[in-house]
Structure formats: structure tokens, C-alpha cells
Scaffold this motif. Structure first.
Motif, mmCIF file in Angstrom:
data_model
loop_
_atom_site.group_PDB
_atom_site.id
_atom_site.type_symbol
_atom_site.label_atom_id
_atom_site.label_comp_id
_atom_site.label_asym_id
_atom_site.label_seq_id
_atom_site.Cartn_x
_atom_site.Cartn_y
_atom_site.Cartn_z
ATOM 1 N N MET A 1 -43.390 -52.350 -46.505
ATOM 2 C CA MET A 1 -42.690 -52.322 -45.680
ATOM 3 C C MET A 1 -43.573 -51.745 -44.383
ATOM 4 N N SER A 2 -44.230 -52.914 -43.403
ATOM 5 C CA SER A 2 -45.209 -52.866 -42.369
ATOM 6 C C SER A 2 -45.109 -51.708 -41.532
ATOM 7 N N ALA A 3 -46.040 -50.813 -41.241
ATOM 8 C CA ALA A 3 -45.309 -50.088 -40.049
ATOM 9 C C ALA A 3 -46.336 -50.276 -38.964
ATOM 10 N N PRO A 4 -47.676 -50.802 -38.905
ATOM 11 C CA PRO A 4 -47.897 -51.615 -38.103
ATOM 12 C C PRO A 4 -47.145 -52.799 -37.230
ATOM 13 N N GLY A 5 -46.766 -53.361 -37.913
ATOM 14 C CA GLY A 5 -45.673 -54.814 -37.799
ATOM 15 C C GLY A 5 -44.401 -54.435 -37.013
ATOM 16 N N GLN A 6 -44.286 -53.534 -38.024
ATOM 17 C CA GLN A 6 -42.618 -52.860 -36.887
ATOM 18 C C GLN A 6 -42.555 -53.244 -36.006
ATOM 19 N N LYS A 7 -43.932 -52.237 -35.403
ATOM 20 C CA LYS A 7 -44.326 -51.466 -33.796
ATOM 21 C C LYS A 7 -44.541 -52.550 -33.176
ATOM 22 N N ALA A 8 -45.067 -53.483 -33.813
ATOM 23 C CA ALA A 8 -45.836 -54.404 -33.581
ATOM 24 C C ALA A 8 -44.125 -55.738 -32.728
ATOM 25 N N TYR A 9 -43.444 -55.504 -33.505
ATOM 26 C CA TYR A 9 -42.403 -56.284 -33.806
ATOM 27 C C TYR A 9 -40.700 -55.696 -32.178
ATOM 28 N N VAL A 10 -41.244 -54.448 -32.424
ATOM 29 C CA VAL A 10 -40.086 -52.794 -31.874
ATOM 30 C C VAL A 10 -40.953 -53.668 -30.421
ATOM 31 N N VAL A 11 -42.140 -53.484 -29.803
ATOM 32 C CA VAL A 11 -43.035 -53.872 -28.624
ATOM 33 C C VAL A 11 -41.780 -54.835 -28.223
ATOM 34 N N ALA A 12 -42.218 -55.714 -28.851
ATOM 35 C CA ALA A 12 -41.907 -57.666 -28.134
ATOM 36 C C ALA A 12 -40.561 -57.809 -28.403
ATOM 37 N N HIS A 13 -39.460 -57.047 -29.513
ATOM 38 C CA HIS A 13 -37.844 -57.181 -29.389
ATOM 39 C C HIS A 13 -37.053 -56.403 -28.851
ATOM 40 N N GLY A 14 -37.681 -55.409 -28.981
ATOM 41 C CA GLY A 14 -37.238 -53.950 -28.712
ATOM 42 C C GLY A 14 -36.265 -53.078 -29.582
ATOM 43 N N PRO A 15 -36.114 -51.727 -29.889
ATOM 44 C CA PRO A 15 -35.402 -51.436 -30.939
ATOM 45 C C PRO A 15 -34.961 -51.906 -32.215
ATOM 46 N N GLN A 16 -35.054 -51.237 -33.073
ATOM 47 C CA GLN A 16 -34.055 -51.749 -34.133
ATOM 48 C C GLN A 16 -32.835 -50.683 -34.680
ATOM 49 N N PRO A 17 -32.053 -50.699 -34.804
ATOM 50 C CA PRO A 17 -30.999 -49.742 -35.389
ATOM 51 C C PRO A 17 -31.061 -49.376 -36.501
ATOM 52 N N GLY A 18 -31.407 -47.758 -37.398
ATOM 53 C CA GLY A 18 -31.662 -47.943 -38.609
ATOM 54 C C GLY A 18 -30.106 -47.940 -39.643
ATOM 55 N N PHE A 19 -30.869 -48.014 -40.561
ATOM 56 C CA PHE A 19 -29.592 -48.910 -41.732
ATOM 57 C C PHE A 19 -28.500 -47.018 -41.836
ATOM 58 N N ASP A 20 -28.807 -46.349 -41.229
ATOM 59 C CA ASP A 20 -27.868 -45.119 -40.936
ATOM 60 C C ASP A 20 -26.747 -44.642 -40.260
ATOM 61 N N THR A 21 -27.303 -45.441 -38.668
ATOM 62 C CA THR A 21 -26.298 -45.661 -37.364
ATOM 63 C C THR A 21 -24.952 -46.002 -38.100
ATOM 64 N N GLU A 22 -23.980 -45.088 -37.435
ATOM 65 C CA GLU A 22 -22.675 -45.386 -37.641
ATOM 66 C C GLU A 22 -21.915 -46.363 -37.551
ATOM 67 N N LEU A 23 -21.209 -46.978 -38.339
ATOM 68 C CA LEU A 23 -20.195 -48.111 -37.834
ATOM 69 C C LEU A 23 -18.400 -47.241 -37.471
ATOM 70 N N ALA A 24 -18.056 -47.968 -36.801
ATOM 71 C CA ALA A 24 -16.586 -47.939 -36.777
ATOM 72 C C ALA A 24 -15.932 -49.054 -37.702
ATOM 73 N N PRO A 25 -14.548 -48.593 -37.980
ATOM 74 C CA PRO A 25 -14.198 -49.799 -38.489
ATOM 75 C C PRO A 25 -13.947 -51.349 -38.412
ATOM 76 N N GLU A 26 -14.138 -52.175 -39.521
ATOM 77 C CA GLU A 26 -14.168 -53.922 -39.334
ATOM 78 C C GLU A 26 -15.223 -53.646 -37.984
ATOM 79 N N THR A 27 -16.857 -53.317 -37.837
ATOM 80 C CA THR A 27 -17.720 -53.487 -37.063
ATOM 81 C C THR A 27 -18.579 -53.855 -37.823
#
Length: 207
Positions: free
Chosen positions: A131-157
Motif C-alpha cells: 500500500m502506498s502511504a503517499p498515494g493514499q494521502k494524496a487520494y484522501v486530499v483529492a477525494h476525502g477521507p476513506q472509512p476503515g475496514f473496521d468500521t461497524e456495519l448495521a445489519p444488511e448494510t
């Protein structure tokens, strides 16, 4: 699921035998300690033999773009493969691989969350690309924060999240693996992450 029940049964049985060994040691009944220890070793050895035989004989599962890999009710799929370019100072633009994932929960009632997901990107020869840390940072600047894989999910979402990786330079095939921790999945009979099981992966083509 059946493998989960077998693991729980064997785990509890081994735990009971260990407790019995400790009690017998306190009573200094060495003959029964030896017999119980032999039983414990035979159960563990037998379980591991069955685990390994089923793992090495199970076919490797290969998924396609959009297909979901599930760990119980929690699932993940690659929804989109793209390229992302960004400038690094006055140097030429860096080009990176962008993967958009859909993380989902198909449970009817329970929320789902997992904290130990690791995504790997490989070429056809199983060379890994980080994974590219500089690339991820640039992507977040351009497109906004990205939720983590550990984000809690409600049922059927579900939700979408994007990760940026170094771009493989050889071949056109990409292989995406998703690991879900070492315990207890590695020790569950029939698990796709079981000991010596051929890794399930998502096969993609470079954009």
C-alpha cells in the motif's frame, strides 16, 4: 460453520484434559497423568492431521470483480480497479493502483465489525506490492477521507472504501488476497484461511 463446532468441541475437550492433568499432578498420580497426556497428544495430532489433509485437498477459490468474500456475515468485494496520478513536488506525476472495496454485512439482526483485515496485492508470480502511504494521502486530499475496514456495519448494510497501492510493473493480472487474522481461523477445519489451505484470491486485470 460445521468446522467451527468441531474446533470448539476439540478445544473444550483439550482444556478439560489439561485441567485433569493439573489435578492429577497435584494428587501425584503420575500413571494417570501419563495416560491423560497421551490422550491429549493423540487428539491434537489427529485433529491437525485432518485439518491439513482437508486443507491441501480443498480446491483453491478464485473470485472475480464484484464477487464477495465472506467471513461469517462480514464480506468484502473489489468493486472497481483504477489508476490515480498525483504530483510529487516538482517531479513527474506518480501513478498508483486504486482499488475500491465494498464492505458489507448480510446479517439480519447483528451489527458486524472486524479489526484484523489485511489486504494484499500481488502479480501473477505472487510478488507483493505494498500500500502506498503517499498515494493514499494524496487520494484522501483529492477525494476525502476513506472509512476503515473496521468500521461497524448495521445489519444488511454496506459501504465503499478506497485504498491506493504501488502499481505492479509486470504482467496484466492482479491477485487480491484478504486475510482475517491467524486465530482461530488457521485451526478451523475447512476454513479458507486454514493451515496449508491454498489462498482464496480475487483475480483482476490491471486498468
Amino acid at each position: 460453520m460445521f468446522g467451527d463446532y468441531i474446533f470448539i468441541f476439540v478445544f473444550l475437550l483439550c482444556f478439560a484434559l489439561i485441567v485433569r492433568i493439573l489435578v492429577l499432578l497435584v494428587k501425584r498420580n503420575h500413571k494417570k497423568v501419563r495416560a491423560t497426556l497421551e490422550t491429549l497428544i493423540m487428539i491434537i495430532a489427529g485433529y491437525l492431521v485432518v485439518l491439513i489433509l482437508i486443507s491441501v485437498s480443498s480446491p483453491q477459490r478464485i473470485l472475480k470483480l464484484g464477487e464477495t468474500l465472506r467471513f461469517d456475515h462480514w464480506g468484502i468485494a473489489v468493486e472497481k480497479v483504477d489508476l490515480f496520478s498525483y504530483s510529487v513536488g516538482n517531479l513527474e506525476q506518480e501513478k498508483k493502483l486504486v482499488l475500491t472495496f465494498r464492505v458489507s454485512n448480510n446479517a439480519k439482526r447483528a451489527n458486524q465489525r472486524t479489526r484484523d483485515i489485511e489486504v494484499g496485492v500481488y502479480d501473477a508470480d505472487w510478488r507483493r506490492f505494498q500500500m502506498s502511504a503517499p498515494g493514499q494521502k494524496a487520494y484522501v486530499v483529492a477525494h476525502g477521507p476513506q472509512p476503515g475496514f473496521d468500521t461497524e456495519l448495521a445489519p444488511e448494510t454496506s459501504f465503499l472504501t478506497t485504498r491506493v497501492f504501488s502499481l505492479p510493473t509486470t504482467g496484466q493480472e492482479l491477485r487480491i488476497t484478504v486475510s482475517h487474522g491467524l486465530w482461530p481461523g488457521r485451526l478451523i477445519i475447512g476454513s479458507e484461511v486454514g493451515l496449508f489451505h491454498k489462498p482464496t484470491y480475487i483475480r483482476l486485470l490491471k486498468p
